[in-house]
Write an enzyme that holds these catalytic residues in place. Structure first.
Site, PDB file in Angstrom:
ATOM      1  N   ARG A 297      -4.290   0.575   2.897  1.00  0.00           N
ATOM      2  CA  ARG A 297      -4.421   0.421   4.350  1.00  0.00           C
ATOM      3  C   ARG A 297      -5.856   0.679   4.798  1.00  0.00           C
ATOM      4  O   ARG A 297      -6.382  -0.019   5.660  1.00  0.00           O
ATOM      5  CB  ARG A 297      -3.455   1.369   5.064  1.00  0.00           C
ATOM      6  CG  ARG A 297      -2.035   0.876   4.950  1.00  0.00           C
ATOM      7  CD  ARG A 297      -1.008   1.830   5.534  1.00  0.00           C
ATOM      8  NE  ARG A 297       0.292   1.169   5.498  1.00  0.00           N
ATOM      9  CZ  ARG A 297       1.426   1.711   5.923  1.00  0.00           C
ATOM     10  NH1 ARG A 297       1.445   2.932   6.415  1.00  0.00           N
ATOM     11  NH2 ARG A 297       2.547   1.032   5.854  1.00  0.00           N
ATOM     12  N   TYR A 438      -0.348  -7.531   7.387  1.00  0.00           N
ATOM     13  CA  TYR A 438      -0.019  -7.073   6.019  1.00  0.00           C
ATOM     14  C   TYR A 438      -0.395  -5.603   5.770  1.00  0.00           C
ATOM     15  O   TYR A 438      -1.103  -5.014   6.563  1.00  0.00           O
ATOM     16  CB  TYR A 438      -0.532  -8.036   4.952  1.00  0.00           C
ATOM     17  CG  TYR A 438      -2.004  -8.271   4.714  1.00  0.00           C
ATOM     18  CD1 TYR A 438      -3.005  -7.447   5.173  1.00  0.00           C
ATOM     19  CD2 TYR A 438      -2.379  -9.381   3.940  1.00  0.00           C
ATOM     20  CE1 TYR A 438      -4.334  -7.706   4.880  1.00  0.00           C
ATOM     21  CE2 TYR A 438      -3.708  -9.647   3.642  1.00  0.00           C
ATOM     22  CZ  TYR A 438      -4.683  -8.800   4.117  1.00  0.00           C
ATOM     23  OH  TYR A 438      -5.981  -9.051   3.834  1.00  0.00           O
ATOM     24  N   GLU A 439       0.147  -5.039   4.719  1.00  0.00           N
ATOM     25  CA  GLU A 439       0.029  -3.591   4.455  1.00  0.00           C
ATOM     26  C   GLU A 439       0.530  -2.769   5.644  1.00  0.00           C
ATOM     27  O   GLU A 439       0.020  -1.682   5.910  1.00  0.00           O
ATOM     28  CB  GLU A 439      -1.408  -3.189   4.112  1.00  0.00           C
ATOM     29  CG  GLU A 439      -1.953  -3.795   2.839  1.00  0.00           C
ATOM     30  CD  GLU A 439      -1.220  -3.341   1.579  1.00  0.00           C
ATOM     31  OE1 GLU A 439      -0.592  -2.272   1.606  1.00  0.00           O
ATOM     32  OE2 GLU A 439      -1.276  -4.083   0.576  1.00  0.00           O
ATOM     33  N   GLY A 440       1.532  -3.265   6.322  1.00  0.00           N
ATOM     34  CA  GLY A 440       2.092  -2.557   7.483  1.00  0.00           C
ATOM     35  C   GLY A 440       1.504  -3.077   8.771  1.00  0.00           C
ATOM     36  O   GLY A 440       0.304  -2.944   9.001  1.00  0.00           O
TER      37      GLY A 440
END
Lengths: 600, 600
Positions: A297, A438-440
């Site tokens: 992140r 993406y990645e949360g």
């Protein structure tokens, strides 16, 4: 024009704001000093600008292509990747024990930035490999580490993260992929994973998939997920590549951006089961994933900064060349370069201020990670870890959201030409749009900031940072502002306002989070943005103090920093109170839940 | 899911906020009443949803194609265009004298909206034809009108606007195309025009180009530009199509969005000169263009609303279907549709509030245009014209800027699926990005709002509107708010704040505009946004008053309107003070001009 890595600005942030001198005092990080950093950044800048950036437009026009389960990367990518790995860049911050250079995260951060600014699609491959390395370092057995880490850190093999399934995106409790224990201690993996970045390609000898799956007797939900290593090619006992594993790339996606980066659908186990190796213990997969994701992140946050800088550089260059209309102040009877028009300056000044503020915050967060991992005192490590973990969802959420705005401004500066694909401004705009997903997603970052990072520690990390802002506010008051007095006053006024807004919101979150979670979570993305604005503004205030003190040493550089800090205070920090109002005033009035689902 | 025109909402705005009853009392507009409007909208909704919307994705995937000077539209477009013209839609608001239906602009506005929401690329063709019709109506000779208007209004021929040249985008003073007088009263046109929307295609028998060019003895700058009609095919004396004129489409652009709409480079005069007919008088071309552009800019503002609504509808449908994660309030132990998550609601509520507010403002502006053109009292006409002209740069600037945010939120609601092109959310995001650029960038709208629309009349139009906001604020205070008391209070508080912010900015612009133009123009885009927010918020306040009064008649519809007004007050109007601060506080501190060009 091509992207030029802003090495001087990066060094300024590392030295003056992220305190590389102190980082290099940490055990094991003696080589991570300013001189080394300068040498590495100079070398990285050459590779980025000369080898990797020139492939960015080509990757957009000739994306990775799928055929019969094989993916061919954009022409030129494999050769550039070879140069990247031969330079040792994949291992820059990984342990020397496994072939890495063992340098500080603080030095890795600008390297990640320049790679991503040059070519986001390309850079995603090493970024995902970093994630796989982190997971194995964290929880892999000695055997797994010995077999996989050296090749990953060398860059001969690349890594992927396999979380998402069609029904399980943000909600990993819904993961259905299965892992069946075998007699020999391995597992057989079955299932479909989607959105797997660089999940299949021809740039490396092997691909090491890190896969979330459930064992047959696992508890339901997130507590029953385990993590497995599933290599594309199995390894022989001597470590050489053996048989093809039972994982197939059945298609790649047709996407808005990052087109050169193949986004794979991977099918596991159609021919009897893919052989996988458990990482750590069963049912602790999500925990490992989270720690690894903290690094990923952070990396995605840096991608936002990278694209913002690339978009800014292109827009500024265009604005200096493009002649259009007379200036509104009557200073020329002829048409002038559009950089002389106030609104173009407002756009460029905003792009620049947002980018510099977010960069400074990210690098400061990286320095906290170095302290958290290397300091010899456990209490100090814990304190820095808490700050780093508080900052990660903000770096990720804020830097990516702001990159959408900055790349959009980049299109706007170009006028009609910005809408023409050949110009290149539109590619940044399209590429940037994935970053807040993406990645949360930003909402997932916001949940993390509210839940794990604010409520769980009772606001301790937040308040520690507020205390540091107070110290900077005092410094602004007592500094010799010289001829930048108006800038100092403006920054003090706006940062004080922002600090108060953030403090009020932290209190509100703590008071209300448990009692009325819908109200708090409705404002949680605004909380991420507010924190991003105020903490970036704080870094710009710190930069202002340094720049004024050193101004005579380099009037052009420090003068620009002062003006950019001023842009930040007037065009960015001014938004803080509005965010506070929107967060706090929603409470109790319930404007969102007054609508039934059918009414939407 | 496909787009469904929101006919009920459109009728609500037309009847309750834009007062169609009064419009239908105007001379010549007796047919423009609510019953007719309902019938027309119902019919238009069928064509839009059933014929035109289904071609939208195809147009993106199979754009218009150029070959040897000819452009082939996306398969299906020509047939749909034939249905559009056969229905008489091109002539809806044009004079009956030339074959149109002569209906109010207020009725044309929702028709434009639903057409654009269905398929922006397609809708651009009729929109540009409208521009050509307006220009000829305004300044064409009787002969030109007779020869060209009936075919344009029928839709058998389409129109284009040829302003831009490679060196002349926003700056029309730099136009170089030449027009040489011939002995027979015609002109020969030479030059290159770029960015010509639907500049060449195969959907109509003829294309009527309206072209800006200079006569040999014309003064320099914008005072030496004339306007010409240059048809693709010349007309025989009986009006039938004759020889091909000397205008060639040499290429079309590869664009971020609106891919089905060919953006042509047109070359005039390579074979001896294209024959053109002067519109009006020499050297008055820009003046005609501006009046025509007022209509076109309004249309582009409506495009922003249209795309926003289409993006909202798609996102809301997805949010009701997609199941992911447990609700934060603990109301379900299982994962739920994401519309139950507060941040998804915040996004949908914001999208909806922005769209409804902008729609209401645009339709109200259209009603002012009807009063400005049809009222029998000259003073009343002038008063409405001033308000309409004040609103046009706001409708254009604000609705298009907000459409970038709304379509971006639409992508975000879809998560990873939003980034996949097949989903369709990304197309709205890409298509929307042109809206703040063409027909004058937002900065050009902002220049217009500051210069022609605020400074020139000493703030009279702005203050007239502020007075109307005051009346609405009084009504909010005195109304029987019933169980919506909290919503009324919130709206009163936020609209009062917004009104004060806008009033302060108008005063600031008037006080400072001449003295320090750089400072005022640096904040001019913020002025457009502030005005857009406050004036849209005012419309939402008016809607709130009606909805509460009529709530019992239709609890679902009016209840949703009340909740949406509340979303507007909390999530949109709360931004007003921040914009005021950014506009006013930049003054004198000069953060933007402290940087030299080299420092950018």
């Amino acid at each position: 024009m091509n992207y030029t890595p802003p090495v001087k600005e990066m060094m300024f942030v590392m030295e003056e704001l992220a305190d590389i001198a102190s980082v290099s005092q940490l055990p094991g990080l003696a080589d991570s000093n300013a001189d080394t950093a300068q040498a590495i950044l100079d070398e990285g800048a050459k590779l980025a600008a000369e080898v990797i950036a020139p492939l960015n437009a080509r990757g957009d026009q000739q994306p990775s292509a799928w055929r019969d389960g094989e993916v061919t990367a954009t022409p030129g990518f494999a050769d550039a990747f070879r140069q990247y790995t031969e330079g040792g860049w994949q291992g820059i911050s990984h342990p020397a024990e496994f072939g890495g250079q063992g340098l500080a995260k603080l030095i890795a951060a600008p390297c990640i930035e320049m790679l991503n600014a040059s070519n986001l699609s390309f850079a995603l491959c090493p970024l995902l490999t970093d994630g796989a390395i982190e997971a194995l370092l964290l929880a892999g057995s000695d055997d797994l580490k010995a077999r996989f880490l050296p090749k990953l850190i060398e860059g001969a093999w690349t890594g992927t993260m396999n979380l998402t399934e069609p029904q399980a995106g943000s909600d990993l409790a819904l993961v259905r992929s299965r892992a069946e224990r075998q007699g020999d201690g391995t597992y057989k993996i079955f299932g479909t994973k989607i959105f797997i970045t660089w999940g299949e390609h021809d740039m490396a000898e092997n691909i090491v998939h890190l896969v979330l799956a459930r064992t047959p007797d696992a508890p339901e939900g997130v507590k029953g997920i385990s993590l497995f290593v599933v290599p594309k090619f199995l390894l022989n006992d001597d470590g050489s590549l053996g048989a093809r594993n039972d994982v197939q790339c059945v298609s790649i996606e047709h996407k808005l951006g990052i087109k050169a980066s193949p986004t794979a659908v991977l099918q596991y186990g159609d021919k009897g089961g893919a052989i996988g190796y458990l990482v750590g213990e069963e049912n602790r997969g999500l925990e490992y994933m989270f720690i690894m994701m903290n690094a990923a992140r952070f990396g995605v946050g840096v991608q936002g900064i990278a694209l913002s800088d690339a978009a800014y550089q292109k827009a500024a260059a265009y604005a200096k060349e493009r002649v259009q209309s007379r200036p509104v102040d009557g200073s020329s009877a002829a048409s002038v370069a559009i950089i002389r028009h106030p609104d173009v300056r407002r756009m460029l000044g905003t792009m620049r201020a947002l980018t510099e503020g977010a960069r400074a915050l990210a690098y400061v967060a990286a320095a906290h990670a170095d302290f958290a991992h290397h300091h010899d005192d456990a209490g100090t490590r814990a304190r820095h870890l808490a700050i780093n973990e508080f900052l990660v969802p903000i770096v990720k959420g804020w830097s990516t959201e702001m990159s959408i705005d900055v790349t959009s401004l980049g299109v706007q500066v170009h006028g009609g030409m910005g809408f023409i694909e050949e110009t290149g401004a539109a590619q940044f705009y399209r590429d940037a749009r994935i970053l807040s997903i993406y990645e949360g997603t930003t909402a997932i970052q916001a949940n993390d900031l509210v839940g794990r990072k604010t409520l769980r520690d009772g606001g301790a990390a937040a308040r520690a940072l507020l205390g540091e802002i107070d110290a900077t506010l005092d410094a602004l008051k007592s500094a010799d502002a010289g001829d930048a007095a108006r800038v100092f006053e403006a920054m003090h006024r706006r940062l004080s306002d922002g600090r108060a807004a953030l403090a009020n919101v932290v209190t509100y979150v703590l008071d209300t989070g448990k009692r009325d979670p819908n109200a708090v979570f409705a404002g949680s993305v605004f909380y991420v943005k507010l924190a991003g604005i105020v903490l970036s503004g704080w870094q710009m205030a710190r930069a202002l103090l340094v720049a004024q003190r050193k101004r005579a040493d380099d009037p052009a550089f420090y003068g620009a920093k002062i003006a950019t800090a001023h842009c930040f205070s007037e065009y960015v920090l001014t938004q803080a109170r509005a965010l506070e109002t929107a967060i706090v005033s929603a409470h109790g009035d319930d404007p969102l839940f007054a609508l039934s689902e059918a009414q939407f």
